[in-house]
Each structure stands twice: as C-alpha cells, then as structure tokens.
Design an enzyme around this catalytic site. Sequence first.
Site, PDB file in Angstrom:
ATOM      1  N   SER A 182       0.864  -1.180   0.000  1.00 28.92           N
ATOM      2  CA  SER A 182       0.000   0.000   0.000  1.00 28.92           C
ATOM      3  C   SER A 182       0.900   1.230   0.000  1.00 28.92           C
ATOM      4  O   SER A 182       2.108   1.124   0.277  1.00 28.92           O
ATOM      5  CB  SER A 182      -0.876  -0.002   1.256  1.00 28.92           C
ATOM      6  OG  SER A 182      -0.036   0.145   2.402  1.00 28.92           O
ATOM      7  N   ASP A 236      -0.557  -1.630  -4.286  1.00 29.92           N
ATOM      8  CA  ASP A 236      -1.936  -1.853  -3.839  1.00 29.92           C
ATOM      9  C   ASP A 236      -2.624  -0.496  -3.638  1.00 29.92           C
ATOM     10  O   ASP A 236      -2.073   0.376  -2.948  1.00 29.92           O
ATOM     11  CB  ASP A 236      -1.869  -2.638  -2.513  1.00 29.92           C
ATOM     12  CG  ASP A 236      -3.219  -3.123  -2.043  1.00 29.92           C
ATOM     13  OD1 ASP A 236      -4.130  -3.272  -2.884  1.00 29.92           O
ATOM     14  OD2 ASP A 236      -3.368  -3.370  -0.827  1.00 29.92           O
ATOM     15  N   HIS A 237      -3.785  -0.322  -4.214  1.00 26.26           N
ATOM     16  CA  HIS A 237      -4.570   0.916  -4.075  1.00 26.26           C
ATOM     17  C   HIS A 237      -3.777   2.186  -4.366  1.00 26.26           C
ATOM     18  O   HIS A 237      -3.822   3.149  -3.584  1.00 26.26           O
ATOM     19  CB  HIS A 237      -5.186   1.025  -2.664  1.00 26.26           C
ATOM     20  CG  HIS A 237      -6.240   0.013  -2.419  1.00 26.26           C
ATOM     21  ND1 HIS A 237      -7.494   0.080  -2.984  1.00 26.26           N
ATOM     22  CD2 HIS A 237      -6.235  -1.118  -1.671  1.00 26.26           C
ATOM     23  CE1 HIS A 237      -8.209  -0.967  -2.605  1.00 26.26           C
ATOM     24  NE2 HIS A 237      -7.465  -1.715  -1.821  1.00 26.26           N
ATOM     25  N   ASP A 264      -6.237   2.855  -8.222  1.00 27.23           N
ATOM     26  CA  ASP A 264      -7.549   2.852  -7.567  1.00 27.23           C
ATOM     27  C   ASP A 264      -8.183   4.233  -7.717  1.00 27.23           C
ATOM     28  O   ASP A 264      -7.952   5.132  -6.920  1.00 27.23           O
ATOM     29  CB  ASP A 264      -7.360   2.481  -6.086  1.00 27.23           C
ATOM     30  CG  ASP A 264      -8.645   2.635  -5.281  1.00 27.23           C
ATOM     31  OD1 ASP A 264      -9.699   2.913  -5.883  1.00 27.23           O
ATOM     32  OD2 ASP A 264      -8.586   2.481  -4.051  1.00 27.23           O
ATOM     33  N   GLU A 318     -10.219  -0.369 -10.373  1.00 28.01           N
ATOM     34  CA  GLU A 318     -11.336  -0.627  -9.443  1.00 28.01           C
ATOM     35  C   GLU A 318     -12.603   0.131  -9.823  1.00 28.01           C
ATOM     36  O   GLU A 318     -12.553   1.286 -10.222  1.00 28.01           O
ATOM     37  CB  GLU A 318     -10.918  -0.228  -8.014  1.00 28.01           C
ATOM     38  CG  GLU A 318     -12.029  -0.425  -6.990  1.00 28.01           C
ATOM     39  CD  GLU A 318     -11.543  -0.320  -5.540  1.00 28.01           C
ATOM     40  OE1 GLU A 318     -10.460  -0.834  -5.233  1.00 28.01           O
ATOM     41  OE2 GLU A 318     -12.267   0.277  -4.733  1.00 28.01           O
ATOM     42  N   HIS A 365     -10.839  -7.917  -2.659  1.00 26.84           N
ATOM     43  CA  HIS A 365     -10.117  -7.156  -1.631  1.00 26.84           C
ATOM     44  C   HIS A 365     -10.743  -7.495  -0.284  1.00 26.84           C
ATOM     45  O   HIS A 365     -11.828  -8.068  -0.220  1.00 26.84           O
ATOM     46  CB  HIS A 365     -10.235  -5.652  -1.907  1.00 26.84           C
ATOM     47  CG  HIS A 365      -9.265  -5.171  -2.940  1.00 26.84           C
ATOM     48  ND1 HIS A 365      -8.127  -4.494  -2.624  1.00 26.84           N
ATOM     49  CD2 HIS A 365      -9.269  -5.299  -4.289  1.00 26.84           C
ATOM     50  CE1 HIS A 365      -7.460  -4.217  -3.731  1.00 26.84           C
ATOM     51  NE2 HIS A 365      -8.130  -4.693  -4.753  1.00 26.84           N
ATOM     52  N   ASN A 376      -4.317  -8.718   4.108  1.00 20.03           N
ATOM     53  CA  ASN A 376      -3.386  -7.917   4.898  1.00 20.03           C
ATOM     54  C   ASN A 376      -3.621  -8.195   6.387  1.00 20.03           C
ATOM     55  O   ASN A 376      -2.768  -8.726   7.092  1.00 20.03           O
ATOM     56  CB  ASN A 376      -3.592  -6.422   4.581  1.00 20.03           C
ATOM     57  CG  ASN A 376      -2.553  -5.533   5.234  1.00 20.03           C
ATOM     58  OD1 ASN A 376      -1.556  -6.006   5.748  1.00 20.03           O
ATOM     59  ND2 ASN A 376      -2.786  -4.239   5.220  1.00 20.03           N
TER      60      ASN A 376
HETATM   61  P1  13P Z   1      -7.607  -7.032   4.561  1.00 19.04           P
HETATM   62  O1  13P Z   1      -6.722  -6.183   5.402  1.00 19.04           O
HETATM   63  O2  13P Z   1      -9.021  -6.934   4.989  1.00 19.04           O
HETATM   64  O3  13P Z   1      -7.123  -8.414   4.436  1.00 19.04           O
HETATM   65  O4  13P Z   1      -7.608  -6.395   3.093  1.00 19.04           O
HETATM   66  C1  13P Z   1      -6.445  -6.395   2.343  1.00 19.04           C
HETATM   67  C2  13P Z   1      -6.654  -5.760   1.020  1.00 19.04           C
HETATM   68  O5  13P Z   1      -7.712  -5.808   0.438  1.00 19.04           O
HETATM   69  C3  13P Z   1      -5.520  -5.081   0.420  1.00 19.04           C
HETATM   70  O6  13P Z   1      -5.829  -4.468  -0.776  1.00 19.04           O
END
Ligand code: 13P
Length: 297
Positions: A56, A91-92, A113, A143, A214, A238
């Site tokens: 992230s 990520d995102h 994202d 997304e 996700h 995560n």
């Molecule tokens: P969690 O923390 O709910 O597992 O989500 C992780 C996620 O979607 C990262 O993009």
Amino acid sequence: MAKIYHKKLVNAKEMVNEAHKNKYAVGHFNINNLEWTKAVLQAAQESKTPVILGTSEGAIKYMGGVKTIVGMVNGLLDDLNITVPVSLHLDHGQSLEMAKKCIEAGYSSVMFDGSHLAYEENIKKTKELIEFAKSYEVSIEAEIGSIGGEEDGVVGQGELGDPKQAKEMASLGIDILAAGIGNIHGKYPSWWKTLSFETLEELQNACKMPMVLHGGSGIPQDQVKKAISLGISKINVNTELQLSFRDATRKYIEAKKDLDDNAKGFDPRKLMAPGAQAIKDTFNELTKMFGCYGKAK
Ligand code: 13P
C-alpha cells in the site's frame, strides 16, 4: 523492447489468467517489512506457490520508498533462490504519479484505484496508465465501486460495482478488475453477513476477466470458495497476517521470553521469529483455501 527491472519478478497477468481458467485464486499478501517479505517468499517457495506481494502507499512510506522495496524484494529473490512466480504490486495506488513511479522503479504490477474519483475521471486516468505502461511488462488492476472500511488511510463506502462499468473497464485492456461486492477492508464487523454474490455474478458476466477480492481477511471459507467459482482469481490479504503476527509475538512476550537476557530473548531476530513463523503458517492455510497452494509450474 519491453523494459523490466529484474528478470525474476513477473507480472501478475499469467498467474491470474491461469487461476481464472482453472478456478482458483492467487494470494496477494501485503508486506510491511523485511521479516514479512522473507516469510511470505519462503512459504511460497517451500510450497511451490505463486504469489503477489502487495504494498500500500502507507507501507511504501513506512519502508522508506519504492526503491528500497524493489531492492529488498529483488535481493531476496536472488539470495533465497526463489524460483516460484513472484509479482511485486502497488496496492490501491491513489494517483497516476505513484503508479508510474512504481513502474519506473521496477514493480511488475500496479493497481490504480480511481474509486474515489468521478467514474469518467477513473476511466480517463486508467486509460492514461495503460498507455504509459505499454512499454513495460507490467500488469494493471483497476477498481469500480469501492471496498468498504479503511486500508492504510484509503477509506471506501463500499458501493457495489456496476456491470456496465465493469464491461467498459475490461474493454480498456486492464488485466485484473477489483470491484465492490460487499467486501470490507480490515476485520469484518459483527453485523456483516455476506458478500453480494448476485453482484459478483453480474460483474463477471459483464467483464469476463479475472477479478479481485479485496478485504480477503476473515471471510468464511464457503464464501471464499463460492466467490472463486464466480470469477475471483486474486484475493488480497493484509489484516489476517497482521493478526497472526500479533498473536504469536504476544505469546512470546507474555511468556517473558524477551526478558530472558541469558538466552538473548531481546534480540530482534529472536523476538520476531514466532511472528514470522505465524505468517508462514497463515500463508499455507489461506493459499490452500484459495486453491493456489503448490500451483507454481
Ligand atoms: P484485509 O486487510 O481486509 O485483508 O484487506 C487487504 C486488502 O484488500 C488489500 O488491498
């Protein structure tokens, strides 16, 4: 000539296409530091499992920056003789600048994202990224709708994805599509009951491409399996690894092992070892559930 920083990192395209075709999902695990990355890579190698390492923007900032992460991951791939397919993914990504920065630094996959933007703006920026990425061997995730809850400062209201938008996004040439299907980042609240399988089915019929779940932590196994059967080919995790790490570290500290100076229980390499092992155990458990365990060719 397509450019890629390191011969060992691969993009996520082939991994997720293979998973989509054979009805399983590749695990995307968010990394937080050296121990995290090493534990995930070792578990992937030991079980012959392809893996996507997610970072992230918050984790990137925490670890120092994209160059540090690319250097660390590539170094571990060499030093640990990792031969399973590994993808390093943003990520995102909240801005095109960040996505481009990651690609130029050597990431093999990025998510833009644009769910916080007006839909037209999301489409416009995703198109621009695809254009930019043409000379790189990277995969692109976009997304629609949004994921509920909060992930490292990225907050979403959890709007369900719209099938028309899914079709349009897919037609741009993205490789993976994330969509709001009633999923939430972080721990699922007690009122939460289920993913919206109706939405997922409509979206999959519209886009016919690998989709991402996700908020993959804490979803009951039957729902995970059903989601995979309906086109989910990548599952992001995560929180679940963080909880496993927390529990194992807490046990070590509650047993006062960190206070055993004769055994050098204070040594960070000892202090973090149970947490690292817990990450590996959770990785094995989840990848078995996702069906990607042992799927590296
Ligand atoms: P969690 O923390 O709910 O597992 O989500 C992780 C996620 O979607 C990262 O993009």
